[in-house]
Structure formats: structure tokens, C-alpha cells
Design a protein around this motif. Structure first.
Motif, PDB file in Angstrom:
ATOM      1  N   GLN A 104       0.855  -1.179   0.000  1.00  0.00           N
ATOM      2  CA  GLN A 104       0.000   0.000   0.000  1.00  0.00           C
ATOM      3  C   GLN A 104       0.896   1.235   0.000  1.00  0.00           C
ATOM      4  O   GLN A 104       1.730   1.409   0.890  1.00  0.00           O
ATOM      5  N   VAL A 105       0.731   2.062  -1.016  1.00  0.00           N
ATOM      6  CA  VAL A 105       1.580   3.245  -1.174  1.00  0.00           C
ATOM      7  C   VAL A 105       0.697   4.481  -1.240  1.00  0.00           C
ATOM      8  O   VAL A 105      -0.194   4.579  -2.084  1.00  0.00           O
ATOM      9  N   ILE A 106       0.951   5.426  -0.347  1.00  0.00           N
ATOM     10  CA  ILE A 106       0.260   6.722  -0.364  1.00  0.00           C
ATOM     11  C   ILE A 106       1.263   7.788  -0.778  1.00  0.00           C
ATOM     12  O   ILE A 106       2.398   7.818  -0.292  1.00  0.00           O
ATOM     13  N   LEU A 107       0.849   8.676  -1.670  1.00  0.00           N
ATOM     14  CA  LEU A 107       1.663   9.831  -2.044  1.00  0.00           C
ATOM     15  C   LEU A 107       0.889  11.093  -1.699  1.00  0.00           C
ATOM     16  O   LEU A 107      -0.272  11.243  -2.095  1.00  0.00           O
ATOM     17  N   VAL A 108       1.515  12.000  -0.939  1.00  0.00           N
ATOM     18  CA  VAL A 108       0.881  13.274  -0.610  1.00  0.00           C
ATOM     19  C   VAL A 108       1.641  14.402  -1.297  1.00  0.00           C
ATOM     20  O   VAL A 108       2.869  14.383  -1.386  1.00  0.00           O
ATOM     21  N   GLU A 109       0.899  15.372  -1.803  1.00  0.00           N
ATOM     22  CA  GLU A 109       1.464  16.550  -2.466  1.00  0.00           C
ATOM     23  C   GLU A 109       0.746  17.776  -1.939  1.00  0.00           C
ATOM     24  O   GLU A 109      -0.483  17.841  -1.951  1.00  0.00           O
ATOM     25  N   LYS A 110       1.495  18.777  -1.486  1.00  0.00           N
ATOM     26  CA  LYS A 110       0.865  19.928  -0.831  1.00  0.00           C
ATOM     27  C   LYS A 110       0.084  20.807  -1.807  1.00  0.00           C
ATOM     28  O   LYS A 110      -0.869  21.484  -1.402  1.00  0.00           O
ATOM     29  N   LEU A 111       0.473  20.822  -3.079  1.00  0.00           N
ATOM     30  CA  LEU A 111      -0.278  21.590  -4.066  1.00  0.00           C
ATOM     31  C   LEU A 111      -1.426  20.755  -4.611  1.00  0.00           C
ATOM     32  O   LEU A 111      -1.471  19.549  -4.421  1.00  0.00           O
ATOM     33  N   ASP A 112      -2.320  21.403  -5.320  1.00  0.00           N
ATOM     34  CA  ASP A 112      -3.475  20.693  -5.874  1.00  0.00           C
ATOM     35  C   ASP A 112      -3.146  19.961  -7.168  1.00  0.00           C
ATOM     36  O   ASP A 112      -3.964  19.173  -7.659  1.00  0.00           O
ATOM     37  N   ILE A 113      -2.017  20.255  -7.746  1.00  0.00           N
ATOM     38  CA  ILE A 113      -1.592  19.575  -8.966  1.00  0.00           C
ATOM     39  C   ILE A 113      -0.180  19.032  -8.769  1.00  0.00           C
ATOM     40  O   ILE A 113       0.606  19.548  -7.989  1.00  0.00           O
TER      41      ILE A 113
END
Length: 646
Positions: free
Chosen positions: A262-271
Motif C-alpha cells: 500500500q503506497v500513499i503519495l501526498v502533495e501539498k499543491l493541488d496539482i
């Protein structure tokens, strides 16, 4: 790019919601400008310009002759060409929001928002019954939308005219349109990473609503702060913080190595995709199909030799070379083709096609693949404090743009949050030679984890090393360069060194224009003044024609006489079509960061490994650029997946 985007809610697909970051490039302001130190020069080669590498305490790759684009005299080309190719990781075919954030915030008032709409233009009158055309001002120019309004409800929004950066528009516009349709109002959050484009769409819809006889909405530039609410924590195997080239590569490689992970990627911008999607050139790539098809046999030994003077450890250098050898095949396996190899027999430079930037194709392919193979991508979500138990990193605290905060608990954490060119405080602290220079980086490059690394006693290296791009376009912060012959002059028309704060002007002739794709692309978009004489060009640019004529004459006399340094130079053709634009030097990359080993594991100050923590890309100390970020992102994902408990 005046491509018509038909955007209605039913057409918004999962992939169109994927995107990359592009926000206002920001000036790193300070009371005084400081000249760039060049004690030691890093590997900041640029095919489009001879980049002046700043403050480099670590002597990295010296200039190669792959693309000696500026070997004329200092009167003609202020720097000789740097290394193998153009280091273009940061930014920006078009860095969408060049305005300083503080200035941008001033546009948040309703009065300013409404001024951008101009409802007096005849084109904006109602088209047919319930369809109204509204206008807003975007990053590049006017944005026009057709808005279908029935009984006070916004039924559809169609963008009929825009000149925004394609790689921003195709990601951000579907998101902002969806938000407006869902809320039945343009009083919604802008898309972070595309604030100017969002503001234009919101303003245009507001304009259309007023034409329809509805109440005037209150449009804001900045997003309102949300009250924070803690929600349920999440458990996963691997969490990747940052959705740029290295973060996406890490997430994909982790899933490929262990499909059950299970891999989650978070990005602070909306794109998504950080700076990578703007890059023209994917260099430091060898053994590619494009090279082999052109009969170029660039070997691993040649690659290792080209990097032998870098500050990379022997172990990291070997992994870099080994992984790069199969990188083109890996990209092609996931549908990404780089078919344009240019620069000669020893060049590692690649475009997607001869007339298409590499970054837009690579990043679109990485995003698409990550979604397809099941990476849980959470945009608008900022990584915060690392969670550490018994000296092992076991997760990260996050918060999203809905005001929710929670913990993501994971066996392994990968940090891929980029450099700190946009953070004025960190620039002043670590790279004072770059204070006062604007940056070609988007707003996401803020070095979020540098303070944590310091506090936790992790090793930082090369923190004063930067890449200073000699000239970017002043109007929209696009990178320039590539012309085989050009002048950079001041307002007196006199050739002037770059790397300092101040307004300059780039001049080239038709042959120079035709020698490099980026310049051809930008002139077609109207970014350059075009003239038929030196005097006419000087007038259009607002600079002294007498001085510019003297600069051109002096250069051509040196070429004709065979003066030292001009032996292999060509004449500047002042009688042909000429091109020019206002430019300035800019902070292009920060090269320092947390120290990692050959497995992309983060190291403590004493050289030991931080258990459970990996890092890749510009957040680390690395001597390469775009392709190296992809390489060590891939390594980080593989290693994080291989060390998971069953």
C-alpha cells in the motif's frame, strides 16, 4: 497554446485531475544584491544558456563541449557553455505565477477581481439565450469562458480562449471548473499551483453571472484558512511526501517492486509534478533508443568518466550509472518515449520529440502510471512533522486544504519535496550570494524539511551550492537560451555580465533563433520582439540603439579579424530578422540538502542510516538534475519496498 478546452463536469476524468505544480515565481528580496560567487563551479550545464553556477563550494562537473553554445567573446555571449546539457529541472517552460506572492495577495479584493472582467466588451454579451461569455486576466493573457446558466444554476463552463501554459491549464482548469460547478459559484478555493489561472476562470465566470442578472460574487485570489479538525489516522506500507519527478518515480517503483504494498503519495499543491513538467531537456540519459537509433554508442564508462569530478560518493555514482543504463527502457515500458536526441555524438540530451519538451511527456506519463497501478494520491495535502519511535521513522503528520489533519503511519517514509529556491529565509541563510535574484522555481520549492533535518541531527551537504540561470524572460519567467550566438546587453546596448540583480536584454539573429527549439517556440508565442534592423529592435526594447550598434560592430570586427577567442565564431547577421526580449538572471536550483547513500537512505550527521527514512530529488544533496531525481526516486521506491515486513 490557444487551444480550446471544453470543460464540463461530465468530461472531467481522473487523469485530468492529475497535475503538477506551477505558482508565482518569487523574487528573493534583500536590501542589496550580491554578486554570484564562482569559487567552484558545479555541474550546471545548460544547453539553452551558459548558466553561471553560483557559490559552489563543491567542484562538480566542469564544462563539456557537447553544446558549446556560447563560445564567442564575452561581448557576444557572457558565459561559455557549461556541461553536457541544460540543467532545467526547475522550472518552467512557463512559471505560471511570476508575481511576488505579496503582490499577488494584493489582487484579492473584489474590486480588483471585477476589474479583470470587463463587461463592456461586445464579445462578452449573451451569445444565445442562456450562454454568456465572461473574461478574466490569466497569467499570460485574457481567458474567455462560455457559461451556461439556467434558472440561476451554472450548468456548464467552456473555456473558449486562453493562452495559459498548456501543462498547467490541462491540469488546473478541470479542477477549478469542477469546484465552481459543484458550488454553483466561483466563490471557491483556487487551485494551488495554478492560482493565476484559477483566478482568471473565477473572474470570468463572475462576469458571466453578472451579465445573466445574478448577484455579483465576491472573488478572492488567496484561499481562506480553514479551521483545523483532526480525523482518523491512516496506516500504510509506504508514504511518499512530494509529487514531483522523484516522488512519482518512487511511488511507481515501490508498487512495481511489491504490487501488494500500500503506497500513499501526498502533495501539498493541488496539482502534481513539481518543476519537472516544464523542463525541455532530460539530460544525463544514455543507452537510450533514440541514441542507438542515431548510431550513438554512449557507454557506462563514458557516463562514469563524465561524473568523475562530482561530489557523489563512488557508491552513489555507480548506482546512478547502473540505473540510468536501463532508465529509457523503464520509461518506455510505462509508455513514455523520448525520441529526440540532440547535441552531438557525446550528448545525453533528450526531448520527447524534436519539437516537444521532454518534461510534459515524462510527467504526464508518470502521473498516469501512478494512478493506474493503484498509488493512493492525495493532492492538497502537506507533509509535516515526521513521527519517530525508538529512533525509527514510522510516519508523518499531514494536513489538507480542507482543514483536516491526521497521521499517516508507515513502515517506510520517502521524502521528495524539492529544493528551497522559493524560500527567502533559507536562501538568505544558506545561499546569500543569491539574495535579491528572482527564482525560476514555482512556489512549492520551499525546503519544508530542511529545518527538521537540522533539528534531528541529519547530515546536510552542499547547502551553499546553487545553479544561477544567466537569463530568464522577465515577462513570464520562462527559461531562455539555446541560440548559437546571442548578446546580453543593458539598456545602453552594451554587453553585460549576468548573474546579478538587474534588467538585461537578450538579442539574437535569425540563425541563432533557428538553432534551438525553445527559442522558436517562445517567439511563436509572442515572447520576443521581432525586428528587421538593430535600430528597430532597440526601439522596440526601449534600449539605446547607438550602443547596441556599436556592440554588434565590435563583435563582428573581432570575428572578421580572427581576434583571440573569436577564431571559431560566426558573424552576427544584423541585416536579417532579429529577435530580442527583456531578461534577468535567476536562481534556478538549490543543490544542497539532506545526505543520502546509494540506496537513497537518509544519513545522520555521524554517517549512520536513519531507519525507515528515504529521500530523493532536490531535497537531497545531488549533483545532477531532472534525470538524477527520477533515478534516485526510483531507487528509493525499490529499496523501501524491498525492506517491508511481510
Amino acid at each position: 497554446m490557444n487551444k480550446k478546452l471544453t470543460l464540463i463536469l461530465s468530461c472531467i476524468t481522473l487523469f485530468s485531475l492529475a497535475g503538477c505544480s506551477n505558482e508565482p515565481s518569487q523574487s528573493t528580496q534583500a536590501p542589496t544584491a550580491q554578486e554570484v560567487s564562482t569559487d567552484k563551479v558545479e555541474e550546471t550545464a545548460n544547453i539553452d544558456v551558459a548558466e553561471e553556477t553560483a557559490s559552489t563550494d563543491v567542484a562538480e562537473e566542469t564544462a563539456s563541449v557537447d553544446v558549446a553554445e556560447e563560445t564567442a567573446s564575452t561581448d557576444a555571449t557572457e558565459e561559455t557553455a557549461s556541461t553536457d546539457v541544460a540543467e532545467e529541472t526547475a522550472s518552467t517552460d512557463v512559471t505560471e505565477e511570476t508575481a511576488n506572492t505579496d503582490v499577488a495577495e494584493e489582487t484579492t479584493s473584489t474590486d480588483v477581481a471585477e476589474e479583470t472582467a470587463s463587461t463592456d466588451v461586445a464579445e462578452e454579451t449573451s451569445k444565445a439565450g442562456n450562454v454568456y461569455t465572461g473574461v478574466g486576466n490569466g497569467y499570460i493573457g485574457e481567458v474567455k469562458v462560455d457559461v451556461t446558466i439556467e434558472d440561476g444554476t451554472i450548468k456548464a463552463i467552456e473555456v473558449v480562449e486562453e493562452a495559459e501554459t498548456l501543462v498547467v491549464a490541462e491540469r488546473a482548469i478541470p479542477i477549478i471548473v469542477d469546484r465552481i460547478l459543484e458550488a454553483n459559484s466561483p466563490e471557491v478555493d483556487s487551485v494551488t499551483g495554478a492560482t493565476m489561472t484559477s483566478f482568471a476562470i473565477k473572474t470570468a465566470v463572475s462576469d458571466a453571472m453578472v451579465q445573466a442578472g445574478l448577484e455579483k460574487p465576491t472573488i478572492t485570489f488567496a484561499n481562506a484558512e480553514k479551521e483545523q479538525v483532526h480525523i482518523e489516522n491512516v496506516n500504510t506500507d509506504i508514504v511518499v511526501i512530494g509529487g514531483g519527478p522523484s516522488g512519482l518515480s518512487a511511488a511507481i517503483a515501490a508498487k512495481q517492486t511489491n504490487p501488494d504494498a500500500q503506497v500513499i503519495l501526498v502533495e501539498k499543491l493541488d496539482i502534481l509534478s513539481g518543476n519537472g513538467k516544464f523542463d525541455m531537456n532530460f539530460f544525463d540519459l544514455y543507452n537510450s533508443k533514440a541514441q542507438l537509433d542515431d548510431g550513438i554508442n554512449y557507454t557506462k564508462e563514458m557516463f562514469l568518466e563524465s561524473k568523475s569530478k562530482s561530489s557523489e560518493s563512488p557508491e552513489r555514482l555507480q548506482v546512478w550509472a547502473d540505473t540510468t543504463e536501463t532508465l529509457d527502457a523503464w520509461l518506455r515500458d510505462i509508455g513514455i518515449e523520448l525520441n529526440g536526441n540532440f547535441g552531438g555524438e557525446t550528448s545525453t540530451s533528450h526531448l520527447a520529440e524534436d519539437d516537444q519538451f521532454a518534461g510534459e511527456v515524462i510527467q504526464a506519463g508518470l502521473e498516469k502510471t501512478a494512478y493506474e497501478i493503484g498509488v493512493d494520491i492525495r493532492t492538497g495535502t502537506t507533509g509535516g512533522d515526521l513521527i519517530i519511535e525508538n529512533d525509527k521513522v514510522v510516519g508523518v503528520k499531514v494536513n489538507n486544504n480542507q482543514g483536516e489533519n491526521y497521521d499517516i503511519l508507515a513502515q517506510n517514509v520517502i521524502i521528495a519535496t524539492g529544493g528551497f529556491s522559493y524560500n527567502t529565509e533559507l536562501v538568505a541563510k544558506y545561499t546569500p550570494h543569491a539574495v535579491g535574484l528572482p527564482t525560476s522555481n514555482p512556489m512549492g520549492a520551499t525546503g519544508d524539511y530542511i529545518p527538521q533535518f537540522e533539528e534531528l541531527g541529519y547530515a546536510l551537504e552542499n547547502m551553499d551550492v546553487t545553479s544561477i540561470f544567466s537569463t530568464i524572460l522577465s515577462k513570464n519567467y520562462n527559461l531562455t537560451g539555446g541560440a548559437d550566438l546571442r548578446f546580453v546587453v543593458n539598456d545602453a546596448g552594451v554587453s553585460t555580465p549576468t548573474g546579478k540583480v538587474g534588467q538585461l536584454y537578450l538579442i539574437t539573429d535569425q540563425e541563432g533563433h533557428d538553432s534551438f527549439y525553445r527559442m522558436q517556440k517562445h517567439s511563436a508565442l509572442g515572447y520576443y520582439e521581432i525586428a528587421n534592423s538593430v535600430e528597430e529592435l532597440a526601439e522596440k526594447l526601449g534600449i539605446d540603439s547607438t550602443g547596441l550598434l556599436a556592440t554588434v560592430e565590435e563583435y563582428n570586427n573581432n570575428v572578421t579579424s580572427g581576434a583571440e577567442g573569436f577564431e571559431d565564431s560566426r558573424l552576427f547577421n544584423a541585416n536579417d530578422t532579429l529577435y530580442g526580449a527583456p531578461v534577468m538572471s535567476a536562481l534556478h536550483m538549490t543543490k544542497g540538502g539532506v545526505l543520502t547513500n546509494e540506496n537513497s537512505q537518509v544519513l545522520k550527521a555521524d554517517g549512520t542510516v536513519v531507519d525507515g527514512l528515504y529521500a530523493a530529488g532536490e531535497v537531497t544533496a545531488q549533483t545532477g538534475a531532472y534525470s538524477q531525481s527520477v533515478v534516485f526516486g526510483k531507487v528509493a521506491g525499490q529499496q523501501a519496498a524491498l525492506t517491508l515486513d511481510n
